[in-house]
Design an enzyme around this catalytic site. Structure first.
Site, short mmCIF file in Angstrom:
data_model
loop_
_atom_site.label_atom_id
_atom_site.label_comp_id
_atom_site.label_asym_id
_atom_site.label_seq_id
_atom_site.Cartn_x
_atom_site.Cartn_y
_atom_site.Cartn_z
N TYR A 1 0.84 -1.30 0.04
CA TYR A 1 0.12 0.03 0.02
C TYR A 1 0.75 1.18 -0.01
CZ TYR A 1 -4.22 -2.93 0.95
OH TYR A 1 -4.97 -4.16 0.77
N ASN B 1 -12.24 -0.33 -5.20
CA ASN B 1 -12.16 -0.49 -6.34
C ASN B 1 -13.40 -1.12 -7.24
OD1 ASN B 1 -11.05 -1.27 -9.01
ND2 ASN B 1 -9.71 -2.99 -8.42
N CYS C 1 -5.95 -4.78 -7.72
CA CYS C 1 -5.79 -4.42 -6.52
C CYS C 1 -5.41 -5.43 -5.40
CB CYS C 1 -6.96 -3.69 -5.91
SG CYS C 1 -8.44 -4.72 -5.82
N HIS C 2 -5.87 -6.75 -6.07
CA HIS C 2 -5.31 -7.73 -5.06
C HIS C 2 -3.61 -8.07 -5.31
CE1 HIS C 2 -5.37 -9.47 -9.58
NE2 HIS C 2 -4.51 -10.12 -9.01
N GLU D 1 -1.68 -16.60 -9.76
CA GLU D 1 -0.67 -15.95 -10.56
C GLU D 1 0.70 -16.44 -10.14
OE1 GLU D 1 -1.00 -11.69 -10.33
OE2 GLU D 1 -3.17 -11.57 -10.89
#
Lengths: 198, 184
Positions: free
Chosen positions: A134, A157, A165-166, A192
């Protein structure tokens, strides 16, 4: 009331609805189109304006509530149709299958204003399989002290998954909260990571 | 969500009044809630062949006007009002072709596909409705299919409440006489 009409078969309005959506789009009256998509993280609501994808919502966000909010904030001309959304749905399918790392669907950021919008625009630079903090995102957005505001921008979001945003986690390395639920965030990061190391 | 004190809402939907700030549900909700009823009304008033087009025109007009619809109004009544205007337009177009009215034809019973009796019955019923005079089929549709009270039906078709009630009753009586499927 007469019983004359009691036994009429149910009317199938499906084909009529599809035709209506197409005519509405042609006349510039399809202000918000939406459809749902089954994903490994549950049903996703996808909504688009003529400018582009405007909302992705998880089931935990309550799709009916999200649609009501779109009707209020954008336009009550909200129609269920795949028009302008089926290609996006296909890309999200590919993402969950590990075959897609970036999205090239037009997006409409009208639901985010000011600094939140700036933060969301910077999210696109956080690449697939990587993470930032952040604080890091606050610095990238030009306001290193606005860490809390960055958290709020991520929490609100309107386009999770597409605006990743993850990939924003806490400075201590723990995932932190997520609009789709903390488990969804962990699952996306795991997806991912597994694809990235292949 | 506060608004200035207003006199009691009008009894009829006010489609063209500028909308207040109150939220409107997504338009799709109106299609889900009332689409099937409006289609039946279109079948009854415009006839089975024109019904689909009338439905399209009704919902397109409604979609266009929806952001200006007063939030307090009754969406079904509003949609039926729009459908009625479409039906009148269509009725006027059709009237340019003289309609044989002297002798009402027998309603073809058709040869129902086995297992598809209800669909055939429905087709027969719509064919029977189509033989009614316009005012009667409108009164039958708006009251018996859409559930509008007779006062609202009368306002729509341009007559008094008792006259609307009589039109609907005459229409139903004529249907009972001509359409035997429902009584079988």
């Amino acid at each position: 009331m007469t019983d004359l009409f009691a036994d009429l078969p149910a009317e199938a309005t499906g084909p009529l609805r599809a035709r209506l959506a197409a005519a509405a789009a042609q006349r510039g009256l399809l202000d918000v189109a939406y459809r749902t998509l089954d994903s490994p993280l549950g049903s996703l609501l996808l909504a688009a304006t003529p400018a582009g994808l405007v909302t992705i919502a998880y089931a935990v966000q309550d799709h009916d509530a999200v649609l009501a909010s779109l009707a209020t904030r954008i336009s009550p001309r909200v129609i269920r149709t795949g028009l302008g959304l089926d290609e996006t749905a296909r890309q999200i399918d590919e993402y969950f299958a590990g075959r897609r790392h970036t999205f090239d669907t037009p997006i409409d950021l009208q639901l985010a204003r000011g600094f939140r919008r700036t933060v969301l625009q910077h999210l696109r630079q956080v690449g697939y399989g990587t993470t930032t903090s952040y604080a890091g995102l606050a610095a990238a957005a030009g306001s290193p002290n606005a860490v809390r505001a960055v958290g709020t921008a991520c929490a609100t979001n309107p386009l999770p998954i597409v605006l990743p945003c993850h990939r924003v986690i806490r400075s201590d390395g723990s995932p932190g909260h997520y609009v789709g639920g903390d488990a969804a965030k962990t699952a996306l990061l795991a997806l991912e990571t597994s694809q990235e190391t292949r | 969500m506060t608004s200035a004190p207003r006199p009691a809402p009008p009894p009829r939907p006010a489609a063209d009044r500028p909308g207040a700030d109150a939220p409107r549900p997504p338009f799709d909700q109106l299609i889900s809630d009332h689409g099937a009823v409006v289609l039946r009304v279109c079948r009854a008033v415009c006839g089975p062949i024109e019904a689909d087009d009338a439905w399209q025109e009704t919902f397109l007009s409604a979609l266009e006007a929806y952001p200006r619809l007063a939030p307090c109004s009754d969406p079904r009544g509003w949609l039926i009002t729009i459908a009625h205007r479409k039906a009148i337009d269509q009725h006027r177009r059709a009237q340019r072709i003289p309609e044989p009215r002297a002798e009402l034809p027998d309603i073809p019973t058709g040869h129902g596909i086995p297992g598809d009796d209800r669909r055939q019955q429905a087709a027969d019923l719509w064919a029977a409705v189509a033989t009614l005079p316009f005012k009667q089929r409108a009164a039958v549709a708006y009251h018996h299919l859409a559930g509008l009270p007779y006062a609202a039906v009368g306002e729509l078709i341009g007559c008094s409440e008792p006259a609307a009630r009589r039109s609907a009753a005459d229409g139903v009586a004529a249907l009972r006489a001509r359409y035997r499927g429902a009584l079988a």
